[in-house]
Design an enzyme around this catalytic site. Structure first.
Site: not given
Ligand code: UDX
Length: 439
Positions: A86, A122, A153, A155-156, A210, A214, A266
């Site tokens: 989405t 989502t 939920f 995380r990649e 969700k 986020n 996301c």
């Molecule tokens: C995120 C959510 O964590 C997850 O629960 C949801 O289902 C999808 O979106 P993801 O995008 O895989 O997951 O990555 P995440 O590890 O959460 O990081 C997202 C972004 O935030 C990244 O660009 C990361 O570098 C940044 N980030 C994360 C920060 O800048 N600081 C942090 O403390 C954590």
């Protein structure tokens, strides 16, 4: 159980493999024939640690296969998970539900017996109710098709662990004690029996969990990056500030690392879609703060360009700049909404000659931005550079010796956007070191 997973992108492919790992018979369905052919050869369309092996394991056990046919998926599954993407609508903040709705329509016409649909994508709150209407209108089985919502939920780079041992399972139903609830409790029985917290609720709450999660995660990141702006104006150190703040359990230790802000498939699009939905619902004021969250996040990128200008000391036109990092975060090859590549493009537009290194995401970056230069060695990428920007915090960069690197560059000048390089060793090696949020 016999389970189908509709849409085999990041979410769907991972979910399909993990459902097979839980012991179910799984048919993954995706409209993209190339993607399905690759999945049937145990190749996920993206890098995720352990996923290719898990797919290979269950192709071999016979518990998992992939198809392009909606009719096969409808025939095979008693429970159908929806993992269709989405994305953000072009030129709009709202979520684009056309792919999801198209998939639902194409699946519905083949549903001839009682079954359960469990949405994982989502979506804006209210979507499950709308999809229920479509199923009841188009499916030959009519009301015997029950819709549930089961947000994901993951995380990649932690996708398998997050799916097999999540923090919580959220299941939303129109009616409690329904066929749908029994089916999902059965599907997740190994997780429920292992004591994973289970929240059973209505459809709207499940959808909102969700988006709200986020929104909160994005807010936490932007909060600490707003503090970084204040630190930059006062000579304080945001990394030490974060360390001290997050010791308070009410604030929490995770997800508040300062840096270049959030990107990925996301958080950016989900907070925008949430604002757009709140607008439709007449509660836009409740989420006005998310505009600031988004603005703080993108301001980090322009701040890096400003610092680059200051550090370079003259116009960026013709400046040779090396960027370490292209993925939106480490341990993935995903470049969607990557802050690092956004900065690379801003510098390119300012006339700089930009060379990008990334341990994993170079192929994707090359395809998306063919006009940037790329190098697959972090040290070679800095040859003749007048400025080095550290934009995605891969561990690989911690292994590079700043002393040796100094001989390769034209000017030993580095900006550390993620704050993970050791300032003392870079300065000792003769580099001018600056970081976001640090004196
Ligand atoms: C995120 C959510 O964590 C997850 O629960 C949801 O289902 C999808 O979106 P993801 O995008 O895989 O997951 O990555 P995440 O590890 O959460 O990081 C997202 C972004 O935030 C990244 O660009 C990361 O570098 C940044 N980030 C994360 C920060 O800048 N600081 C942090 O403390 C954590």
């Amino acid at each position: 159980m016999h389970i189908s997973v509709i849409g085999c992108g990041y979410l769907g492919a991972t979910h399909a493999a993990c459902m097979a790992e839980l012991g179910h018979h799984v048919l993954g369905m995706d409209a993209d024939a190339g993607r399905v052919a690759a999945l049937n050869q145990a190749q996920a369309p993206f890098f995720e640690r352990g996923l290719d092996d898990l797919i290979a394991k269950h192709l071999a056990t016979g518990k998992l296969r992939f198809t392009t046919s909606y009719a096969d998926a409808a025939e095979f599954g008693d429970l159908h998970f929806l993992g269709v993407g989405t994305p953000q609508k072009p030129g709009d903040m709202a979520a684009d539900l056309t792919h999801l709705e198209a998939a639902v329509r194409r699946l519905a016409v083949h549903l001839t017996r009682a079954c359960v649909i469990a949405g994982k994508s989502t979506v804006p709150v209210g979507t499950a109710a709308r999809l229920t209407e479509i199923f009841h209108e188009l499916a030959p089985a009519r009301d015997a098709v029950e819709v549930a919502w089961n947000p994901e939920f993951l995380r990649e780079s932690h996708a398998i662990a997050d799916t097999l041992s999540p923090d919580r399972l959220v299941l939303g139903f129109e009616d409690r004690h329904s066929f749908a609830e029994a089916a999902l409790r059965n599907a997740y029985a190994p997780l429920i029996n292992a004591g994973i917290p289970l929240i059973v609720t209505d459809l709207a709450t499940a959808e909102l969990v969700k988006t709200a999660a986020n929104a909160f995660l994005a807010t936490k990141i932007s909060f600490i990056n707003a503090m970084a702006e204040v630190c930059e104006a006062t000579g304080a150190d945001v990394h030490q500030l974060a360390d001290a703040l997050t010791r308070d359990p009410r604030i929490g230790a995770l997800g508040m690392r300062p840096g270049l802000g959030f990107g990925g498939g996301c958080l950016p699009k989900d907070i925008r879609a949430f604002m757009a939905r709140a607008d439709e619902l007449g509660v836009d004021q409740a989420l006005t703060f998310l505009r600031e969250v988004d603005a703080i996040n993108t301001r980090r990128r322009s701040r890096i360009v400003q610092l680059a200008r200051e550090q370079h000391g003259s116009t960026l036109s013709g400046a040779r700049i090396t960027i370490w990092g292209a993925a939106f975060k480490p341990r993935t090859d995903d470049i969607r909404e990557s802050p690092a590549l956004d900065v690379a493009n801003l510098l390119h537009e300012a006339g700089a000659v930009v060379t990008v290194h990334d341990p994993m995401a170079l192929d994707n970056a090359r395809k998306a931005f063919p006009y940037l230069n790329y190098d697959d060695d972090p040290a070679d990428a800095t040859e003749g550079a007048e400025l080095l920007l550290h934009l995605t915090e891969w561990d690989d960069y911690l292994d590079v010796d700043p002393e040796r690197l100094r001989a390769r560059v034209a000017r030993p000048s580095v900006i550390d956007a993620r704050g993970t390089l050791d300032p003392a060793s870079w300065r000792r090696a003769g580099w001018t070191y600056r970081a976001l949020g640090r004196p």
